[in-house]
Design a protein around this motif. Structure first.
Motif, PDB file in Angstrom:
ATOM      1  N   SER A  24      10.032  -3.750  -5.846  1.00  0.00           N
ATOM      2  CA  SER A  24      10.186  -3.118  -7.159  1.00  0.00           C
ATOM      3  C   SER A  24       8.844  -2.928  -7.852  1.00  0.00           C
ATOM      4  CB  SER A  24      11.125  -3.944  -8.035  1.00  0.00           C
ATOM      5  OG  SER A  24      10.608  -5.254  -8.219  1.00  0.00           O
ATOM      6  N   GLY A  25       7.824  -3.658  -7.432  1.00  0.00           N
ATOM      7  CA  GLY A  25       6.506  -3.542  -8.046  1.00  0.00           C
ATOM      8  C   GLY A  25       5.838  -2.202  -7.830  1.00  0.00           C
ATOM      9  N   VAL A  26       6.229  -1.476  -6.796  1.00  0.00           N
ATOM     10  CA  VAL A  26       5.590  -0.170  -6.569  1.00  0.00           C
ATOM     11  C   VAL A  26       6.081   0.878  -7.561  1.00  0.00           C
ATOM     12  CG1 VAL A  26       5.143  -0.618  -4.127  1.00  0.00           C
ATOM     13  CG2 VAL A  26       7.231   0.553  -4.788  1.00  0.00           C
ATOM     14  N   ASN A  27       7.119   0.563  -8.321  1.00  0.00           N
ATOM     15  CA  ASN A  27       7.683   1.521  -9.273  1.00  0.00           C
ATOM     16  C   ASN A  27       7.230   1.309 -10.712  1.00  0.00           C
ATOM     17  OD1 ASN A  27       9.169   2.822  -7.254  1.00  0.00           O
ATOM     18  ND2 ASN A  27      10.835   1.356  -7.447  1.00  0.00           N
ATOM     19  N   ILE A  33       0.816  -1.230   0.000  1.00  0.00           N
ATOM     20  CA  ILE A  33       0.000   0.000   0.000  1.00  0.00           C
ATOM     21  C   ILE A  33       0.843   1.271   0.000  1.00  0.00           C
ATOM     22  CG2 ILE A  33      -1.956  -1.134   1.111  1.00  0.00           C
ATOM     23  CD1 ILE A  33      -1.162   0.205   3.725  1.00  0.00           C
ATOM     24  N   HIS A  34       2.163   1.141   0.019  1.00  0.00           N
ATOM     25  CA  HIS A  34       3.028   2.316   0.005  1.00  0.00           C
ATOM     26  C   HIS A  34       3.413   2.679  -1.427  1.00  0.00           C
ATOM     27  CE1 HIS A  34       3.073   1.468   4.250  1.00  0.00           C
ATOM     28  NE2 HIS A  34       3.527   2.705   4.425  1.00  0.00           N
ATOM     29  N   ARG A  35       3.823   3.926  -1.620  1.00  0.00           N
ATOM     30  CA  ARG A  35       4.045   4.425  -2.976  1.00  0.00           C
ATOM     31  C   ARG A  35       5.492   4.418  -3.425  1.00  0.00           C
ATOM     32  NH1 ARG A  35      -0.536   9.072  -3.485  1.00  0.00           N
ATOM     33  NH2 ARG A  35      -2.209   7.662  -2.955  1.00  0.00           N
ATOM     34  N   THR A  36       6.423   4.251  -2.512  1.00  0.00           N
ATOM     35  CA  THR A  36       7.831   4.172  -2.905  1.00  0.00           C
ATOM     36  C   THR A  36       8.428   2.876  -2.371  1.00  0.00           C
ATOM     37  OG1 THR A  36       8.643   5.307  -0.927  1.00  0.00           O
ATOM     38  CG2 THR A  36       8.079   6.691  -2.834  1.00  0.00           C
ATOM     39  N   ALA A  37       9.479   2.424  -3.033  1.00  0.00           N
ATOM     40  CA  ALA A  37      10.120   1.173  -2.614  1.00  0.00           C
ATOM     41  C   ALA A  37      10.725   1.304  -1.220  1.00  0.00           C
ATOM     42  CB  ALA A  37      11.190   0.768  -3.631  1.00  0.00           C
ATOM     43  N   GLY A  38      11.301   2.438  -0.908  1.00  0.00           N
ATOM     44  CA  GLY A  38      11.898   2.643   0.412  1.00  0.00           C
ATOM     45  C   GLY A  38      10.861   2.605   1.521  1.00  0.00           C
ATOM     46  N   ALA A  39       9.745   3.298   1.296  1.00  0.00           N
ATOM     47  CA  ALA A  39       8.675   3.300   2.297  1.00  0.00           C
ATOM     48  C   ALA A  39       8.061   1.916   2.428  1.00  0.00           C
ATOM     49  CB  ALA A  39       7.599   4.318   1.923  1.00  0.00           C
ATOM     50  N   ALA A  40       7.929   1.206   1.318  1.00  0.00           N
ATOM     51  CA  ALA A  40       7.373  -0.152   1.343  1.00  0.00           C
ATOM     52  C   ALA A  40       8.277  -1.097   2.130  1.00  0.00           C
ATOM     53  CB  ALA A  40       7.173  -0.662  -0.076  1.00  0.00           C
ATOM     54  N   SER A  41       9.587  -0.961   1.914  1.00  0.00           N
ATOM     55  CA  SER A  41      10.536  -1.817   2.631  1.00  0.00           C
ATOM     56  C   SER A  41      10.520  -1.540   4.128  1.00  0.00           C
ATOM     57  CB  SER A  41      11.945  -1.598   2.065  1.00  0.00           C
ATOM     58  OG  SER A  41      12.871  -2.420   2.736  1.00  0.00           O
ATOM     59  N   ASP A  42      10.510  -0.257   4.495  1.00  0.00           N
ATOM     60  CA  ASP A  42      10.456   0.113   5.912  1.00  0.00           C
ATOM     61  C   ASP A  42       9.169  -0.391   6.561  1.00  0.00           C
ATOM     62  OD1 ASP A  42      12.889   1.363   5.618  1.00  0.00           O
ATOM     63  OD2 ASP A  42      12.047   3.396   5.479  1.00  0.00           O
ATOM     64  N   GLN A  52      -0.307  -1.202 -15.012  1.00  0.00           N
ATOM     65  CA  GLN A  52       0.325  -2.520 -15.098  1.00  0.00           C
ATOM     66  C   GLN A  52       0.213  -3.231 -13.754  1.00  0.00           C
ATOM     67  OE1 GLN A  52       4.330  -2.275 -16.479  1.00  0.00           O
ATOM     68  NE2 GLN A  52       3.781  -1.283 -18.405  1.00  0.00           N
ATOM     69  N   VAL A  53       0.010  -4.529 -13.830  1.00  0.00           N
ATOM     70  CA  VAL A  53      -0.089  -5.324 -12.614  1.00  0.00           C
ATOM     71  C   VAL A  53       1.304  -5.504 -12.028  1.00  0.00           C
ATOM     72  CG1 VAL A  53      -0.759  -7.550 -11.653  1.00  0.00           C
ATOM     73  CG2 VAL A  53      -2.126  -6.520 -13.462  1.00  0.00           C
ATOM     74  N   ALA A  54       1.401  -5.334 -10.730  1.00  0.00           N
ATOM     75  CA  ALA A  54       2.686  -5.478 -10.051  1.00  0.00           C
ATOM     76  C   ALA A  54       2.465  -6.146  -8.693  1.00  0.00           C
ATOM     77  CB  ALA A  54       3.336  -4.111  -9.873  1.00  0.00           C
ATOM     78  N   THR A  55       3.538  -6.696  -8.148  1.00  0.00           N
ATOM     79  CA  THR A  55       3.451  -7.357  -6.847  1.00  0.00           C
ATOM     80  C   THR A  55       4.627  -6.935  -5.966  1.00  0.00           C
ATOM     81  OG1 THR A  55       4.687  -9.283  -7.623  1.00  0.00           O
ATOM     82  CG2 THR A  55       2.284  -9.404  -7.766  1.00  0.00           C
ATOM     83  N   VAL A  56       4.435  -7.144  -4.684  1.00  0.00           N
ATOM     84  CA  VAL A  56       5.486  -6.951  -3.689  1.00  0.00           C
ATOM     85  C   VAL A  56       5.654  -8.301  -2.993  1.00  0.00           C
ATOM     86  CG1 VAL A  56       6.104  -5.797  -1.550  1.00  0.00           C
ATOM     87  CG2 VAL A  56       4.934  -4.528  -3.336  1.00  0.00           C
ATOM     88  N   THR A  57       6.889  -8.739  -2.854  1.00  0.00           N
ATOM     89  CA  THR A  57       7.168 -10.035  -2.229  1.00  0.00           C
ATOM     90  C   THR A  57       8.025  -9.823  -0.989  1.00  0.00           C
ATOM     91  OG1 THR A  57       7.094 -11.113  -4.383  1.00  0.00           O
ATOM     92  CG2 THR A  57       8.144 -12.331  -2.597  1.00  0.00           C
ATOM     93  N   VAL A  58       7.629 -10.480   0.096  1.00  0.00           N
ATOM     94  CA  VAL A  58       8.351 -10.372   1.368  1.00  0.00           C
ATOM     95  C   VAL A  58       8.685 -11.779   1.855  1.00  0.00           C
ATOM     96  CG1 VAL A  58       8.231  -9.614   3.767  1.00  0.00           C
ATOM     97  CG2 VAL A  58       7.184  -8.233   1.975  1.00  0.00           C
ATOM     98  N   THR A  59       9.939 -11.971   2.260  1.00  0.00           N
ATOM     99  CA  THR A  59      10.382 -13.237   2.854  1.00  0.00           C
ATOM    100  C   THR A  59      10.814 -12.979   4.287  1.00  0.00           C
ATOM    101  OG1 THR A  59      11.133 -14.052   0.702  1.00  0.00           O
ATOM    102  CG2 THR A  59      12.008 -15.155   2.651  1.00  0.00           C
ATOM    103  N   VAL A  60      10.226 -13.727   5.214  1.00  0.00           N
ATOM    104  CA  VAL A  60      10.551 -13.600   6.632  1.00  0.00           C
ATOM    105  C   VAL A  60      11.243 -14.881   7.078  1.00  0.00           C
ATOM    106  CG1 VAL A  60       9.628 -13.317   8.962  1.00  0.00           C
ATOM    107  CG2 VAL A  60       8.590 -12.084   7.057  1.00  0.00           C
ATOM    108  N   GLN A 110      -1.730   5.738  -7.861  1.00  0.00           N
ATOM    109  CA  GLN A 110      -0.559   6.533  -8.186  1.00  0.00           C
ATOM    110  C   GLN A 110       0.687   5.863  -7.623  1.00  0.00           C
ATOM    111  OE1 GLN A 110      -0.731  10.522  -6.716  1.00  0.00           O
ATOM    112  NE2 GLN A 110       1.374  10.983  -7.269  1.00  0.00           N
ATOM    113  N   ARG A 111       1.755   5.823  -8.386  1.00  0.00           N
ATOM    114  CA  ARG A 111       2.999   5.180  -7.964  1.00  0.00           C
ATOM    115  C   ARG A 111       4.003   6.231  -7.535  1.00  0.00           C
ATOM    116  NH1 ARG A 111       2.227  -0.028 -10.364  1.00  0.00           N
ATOM    117  NH2 ARG A 111       0.039  -0.248  -9.948  1.00  0.00           N
ATOM    118  N   GLY A 112       5.038   5.750  -6.854  1.00  0.00           N
ATOM    119  CA  GLY A 112       6.111   6.639  -6.396  1.00  0.00           C
ATOM    120  C   GLY A 112       6.998   7.068  -7.542  1.00  0.00           C
ATOM    121  N   ASP A 113       7.834   8.029  -7.298  1.00  0.00           N
ATOM    122  CA  ASP A 113       8.735   8.568  -8.334  1.00  0.00           C
ATOM    123  C   ASP A 113       9.968   7.713  -8.452  1.00  0.00           C
ATOM    124  OD1 ASP A 113       6.930  10.597  -8.711  1.00  0.00           O
ATOM    125  OD2 ASP A 113       7.906  11.888  -7.236  1.00  0.00           O
TER     126      ASP A 113
END
Length: 144
Positions: free
Chosen positions: A92-95, A56-65, A100-108, A141-144
């Motif tokens: 990388s999907g937030v960019n 749900i975040h708009r930039t990769a940095g914010a998404a990672s945090d 276009q369809v994109a995804t975010v993947t998290v491994t814990v 809307q996506r991040g810059d």
């Protein structure tokens, strides 16, 4: 009859000495298996929470945090105490461009401690890993 009863008087102690150690090992194995199964499902939930939060975040940095914070909070809320843990985020999907369809993947990864069971042949810790993917809204809307 009394003679026969006296001859058999020590057999109960011997039977107990033979049966109790395997019984204790079986109980410890059941506890270890339960701890691993329960921890695995809680780590799955933490990965899903982190992926959903990152998407749900708009930039990769914010998404990672956000994913790191969500995973840590989820593990803490569920009572999982990892000897060591790590969270890897592919945000990388937030960019990608809008539409276009994109995804975010998290491994814990979480190392679960088993040393307190004192069971021979069982490792002192076991590392469990879970990966979750969440879809990023393609019209947002996506991040810059």
């Amino acid at each position: 009859m009394r003679r026969w009863a006296r001859k058999d008087s020590g057999s109960t102690a011997i039977e107990a000495a033979i049966i109790i150690p395997p019984l204790i090992m079986f109980v410890c194995l059941a506890i270890a298996g339960g701890r691993l199964a329960l921890s695995g499902s809680k780590i799955d939930a933490a990965a899903e929470d982190a992926a959903r939060e990152a998407s749900i975040h708009r930039t990769a940095g914010a998404a990672s945090d956000a994913a790191h914070a969500a995973a840590a909070e989820s593990l803490d809320d569920q009572g999982i105490r990892c000897a060591s843990s790590s969270v890897n985020v592919n945000a990388s999907g937030v960019n990608v461009p809008v539409g276009q369809v994109a995804t975010v993947t998290v491994t814990v990864r979480c190392t679960v401690n088993l040393a307190d069971l004192l069971l021979p042949g069982v490792p002192g810790a076991r590392t469990l890993e879970s990966t979750a993917t969440s879809v990023v809204d393609q019209y947002r809307q996506r991040g810059d």
